[in-house]
Structure formats: C-alpha cells, structure tokens
Motif scaffolding. Structure first.
Motif, short mmCIF file in Angstrom:
data_model
loop_
_atom_site.label_atom_id
_atom_site.label_comp_id
_atom_site.label_asym_id
_atom_site.label_seq_id
_atom_site.Cartn_x
_atom_site.Cartn_y
_atom_site.Cartn_z
N HIS A 238 -50.60 61.46 6.54
CA HIS A 238 -49.16 61.58 6.29
C HIS A 238 -48.99 61.44 4.60
N VAL A 239 -49.85 62.17 4.00
CA VAL A 239 -49.98 62.35 2.59
C VAL A 239 -49.53 63.58 2.17
N ALA A 240 -48.39 63.96 1.51
CA ALA A 240 -47.90 65.13 0.92
C ALA A 240 -49.03 65.83 0.02
N TYR A 241 -49.32 67.05 0.47
CA TYR A 241 -50.48 67.70 -0.62
C TYR A 241 -50.07 69.20 -0.61
N GLN A 242 -50.37 69.76 -1.92
CA GLN A 242 -49.89 70.98 -2.19
C GLN A 242 -51.07 71.74 -3.00
N ALA A 243 -51.91 72.50 -2.66
CA ALA A 243 -52.76 73.38 -3.37
C ALA A 243 -52.17 74.37 -4.35
N ILE A 244 -52.40 74.45 -5.53
CA ILE A 244 -51.95 75.36 -6.65
C ILE A 244 -53.01 76.16 -7.62
N GLU A 245 -52.83 77.40 -7.29
CA GLU A 245 -53.86 78.25 -8.16
C GLU A 245 -53.30 78.42 -9.66
N THR A 246 -54.08 78.17 -10.54
CA THR A 246 -53.56 78.32 -11.98
C THR A 246 -52.82 79.56 -12.59
N SER A 247 -53.18 80.42 -11.51
CA SER A 247 -52.69 81.83 -11.93
C SER A 247 -51.33 82.11 -11.53
N THR A 248 -50.88 81.14 -10.95
CA THR A 248 -49.31 81.09 -10.12
C THR A 248 -48.45 80.73 -11.31
N PRO A 249 -47.36 81.51 -11.67
CA PRO A 249 -46.37 81.30 -12.78
C PRO A 249 -46.05 79.96 -12.61
N PHE A 250 -45.89 79.09 -13.83
CA PHE A 250 -45.74 77.66 -13.79
C PHE A 250 -44.48 77.48 -13.38
N ASP A 251 -43.35 78.04 -13.63
CA ASP A 251 -41.83 77.74 -13.08
C ASP A 251 -41.93 77.92 -11.40
N GLU A 252 -42.68 78.94 -11.07
CA GLU A 252 -42.68 79.09 -9.55
C GLU A 252 -43.42 77.87 -8.82
N ALA A 253 -44.32 77.39 -9.56
CA ALA A 253 -45.35 76.44 -8.70
C ALA A 253 -44.27 75.08 -8.85
N VAL A 254 -43.63 74.81 -10.00
CA VAL A 254 -42.79 73.62 -9.94
C VAL A 254 -41.73 73.69 -8.93
N LEU A 255 -41.07 74.96 -8.83
CA LEU A 255 -40.02 75.28 -7.88
C LEU A 255 -40.44 75.01 -6.51
N GLY A 256 -41.73 75.64 -6.24
CA GLY A 256 -42.29 75.33 -4.93
C GLY A 256 -42.37 74.25 -4.23
N VAL A 257 -42.94 73.18 -5.37
CA VAL A 257 -43.22 71.95 -5.16
C VAL A 257 -41.77 71.17 -4.87
N LEU A 258 -40.89 71.33 -5.68
CA LEU A 258 -39.46 70.79 -5.41
C LEU A 258 -38.82 71.25 -4.20
N ARG A 259 -39.05 72.38 -3.82
CA ARG A 259 -38.29 73.06 -2.55
C ARG A 259 -38.98 72.57 -1.32
N ARG A 260 -40.32 72.32 -1.41
CA ARG A 260 -41.15 71.75 -0.25
C ARG A 260 -40.46 70.52 -0.02
N GLY A 261 -39.99 69.57 -0.88
CA GLY A 261 -39.49 68.17 -0.51
C GLY A 261 -40.41 67.39 -0.63
N GLY A 262 -40.07 65.87 -0.44
CA GLY A 262 -40.76 65.07 -0.35
C GLY A 262 -41.29 64.15 -1.55
N LEU A 263 -40.82 65.16 -2.53
CA LEU A 263 -41.40 64.57 -3.85
C LEU A 263 -40.03 64.27 -4.79
N LEU A 264 -40.01 63.07 -5.21
CA LEU A 264 -38.99 62.49 -5.93
C LEU A 264 -37.66 62.51 -5.29
N GLY A 265 -37.49 62.54 -4.18
CA GLY A 265 -36.23 62.60 -3.50
C GLY A 265 -36.09 63.49 -2.21
#
Length: 265
Positions: A238-265
């Motif tokens: 029950h640990v939140a996990y996400q793999a991110i390839e560094t070719s992913t645009p930075f803003d897309e990666a951040v929004l992807g994590v936040l949209r997934r939820g569970g982090l910081l709220g």
C-alpha cells in the motif's frame, strides 16, 4: 491541498464531522444536548482538525543518479523543487534531504512558498556521489526525524542490497512513503552493439560484454521485470509508486503525479 488532509479530533477545529457514544472521561462541553433531548442518547460531537503536515523530500544523490541526458539527478532535483513548492504553498512543513550510502545533506524544515528559493539554493549544490545503501540511509533518516509525515522518495532504486529495505524503513517508522522512480531512456533501450566494456558507475566494477540483439532483448525484459517487481511490492505494501522516464516533459510528469492523487492531499 493541505485542507484536504484532516484527522477527526474531538474538541478541535470548527467543522462538524461525526458523533460517537459518550464514555466516562469525555469532555462534557462536546456533548450534543439537542440529540440527547430528542433521543435520550449521550453522543459526543467530533470535529475535523487540519493536520500540521510534515513533508520530507528525499533525493537519491548517489553516483548512479549522475547517468543520463539530462542526468537523472537533475531531473530528480526538478521534481523535488516542484513538490516542495506545492507543499510550501499549502503551508506544510517541508524538509529536503539527500542520501547515498547515508544521509548526506539536509534543508531544515521550513514553511511558506517564499521559502522555495531556499530549496533552489539547497538543491543547486547537490552533486551525484557515493554508493547507494538505501536501507542504512533511510534508517538514519527515520531515527533523526521523529515527526512523522509524507516521505517523497525520488530515486532510480538501483541498490545492490535491494530497494525493499529502504522503503520498509519508511513504512515501519510510520511515514507515508510516496516512491518516484526515475530512469533514463538509455537504461531501458541502450544503443549498444558489438564488444563493449560496461562499468558500474558506483563501484567501478567492469565487465567485457559482446552486445547482440538477443542480449539487448533479454536486458529489456529484465529491466521491465525489475520495474514490475517494484510496482508489485509497493502495491502489496500500500505504498504509492510511480515510474517516470526522464524523457517525459517535466511539467507533464509533475501534473501526472498530482493528478494521480495520494500525494500532498
């Protein structure tokens, strides 16, 4: 987002949450006398109180994080700054720490979005060095930080002793781990051919290898299996996990994590 992190606490906060049965020792001020008049039941009013949330951003700064274009560490520092800003803007207590074989540097807890420049200054000087020993490093982190909270772990998770020990140190110490694994495209699809000398960036160990299409195929399968093992472990624990390839645009990666939820709220 901070307001979404609440805990039910009798007598604190202003927003009504629920009732529970009165038990001897409860504060009479929180008895719901209207309910008592209607039903004869002694019920206590519960209110929600916002947590004073602590957010720890843990950045793997071992030598393997220096690999890639851009280096994984550069990408990890950008992610760390972004999530630190989100937490600072929420008035959470934010601390940024780096580790390799042990805990190596620390930005003391701070609060308020204007403190983001302290985060930038701190991260600017972080360089990739040392070997990875997540278990030892995060055991030290847990011992040094008694105030529990969210622990955002940003790492390639390349630890010869296994990634499990480090994550378990956070779990067992009652932190809320959120694991972000960063990896470079060349780690998944290396463009190699013929006779090459492979060198471990952290230990300096090397091996002469003849690269063939079949070997590259087996390597890709092994890398995918490793990421799947991490994902399965995190799911089971029950640990939140996400793999991110560094070719992913930075803003897309951040929004992807936040949209997934569970982090910081």
């Amino acid at each position: 987002m901070r307001a979404e992190r609440r805990s039910k606490k009798t007598g604190a906060g202003i927003e009504f949450a629920d009732h529970r049965e009165y038990v001897p020792g409860d504060d009479f001020r929180y008895l719901d006398w209207n309910v008592y008049q209607r039903t004869g039941r002694l019920l206590l009013r519960l209110f929600e109180e916002e947590e004073d949330l602590s957010v720890y951003v843990l950045v793997d700064a071992s030598r393997s994080m220096g690999m890639g274009d851009p280096p994984k560490l550069t990408y990890a520092k950008q992610l760390a700054a972004a999530f630190a800003y989100v937490a600072l803007a929420n008035l959470d207590r934010v601390s940024v720490l780096t580790f390799d074989a042990g805990m190596s540097a620390r930005l003391a807890p701070t609060r308020g979005k204007n403190r983001i420049f302290k985060v930038f200054d701190f991260l600017r000087d972080v360089q990739a060095k040392g070997e990875t020993h997540m278990g030892d490093a995060l055991r030290t982190f847990a011992a040094q930080n008694k105030r529990r909270g969210v622990a955002i772990l940003i790492s390639d998770l390349y630890d010869p002793a296994g990634f499990e020990a480090g994550i378990n140190q956070l779990r067992f110490a009652k932190f809320e781990p959120f694991v972000l694994q960063v990896f470079d495209p060349a780690e998944v699809r290396p463009e190699l051919n013929g006779d090459v000398r492979l060198v471990d960036r952290e230990t300096g160990e090397h091996r002469e290898v003849t690269i063939t299409p079949r070997l590259l195929e087996k390597y890709a399968e092994a890398h995918a299996a490793y990421r799947k093992r991490i994902e399965d472990f995190c799911t089971q624990k029950h640990v939140a996990y996400q793999a991110i390839e560094t070719s992913t645009p930075f803003d897309e990666a951040v929004l992807g994590v936040l949209r997934r939820g569970g982090l910081l709220g």
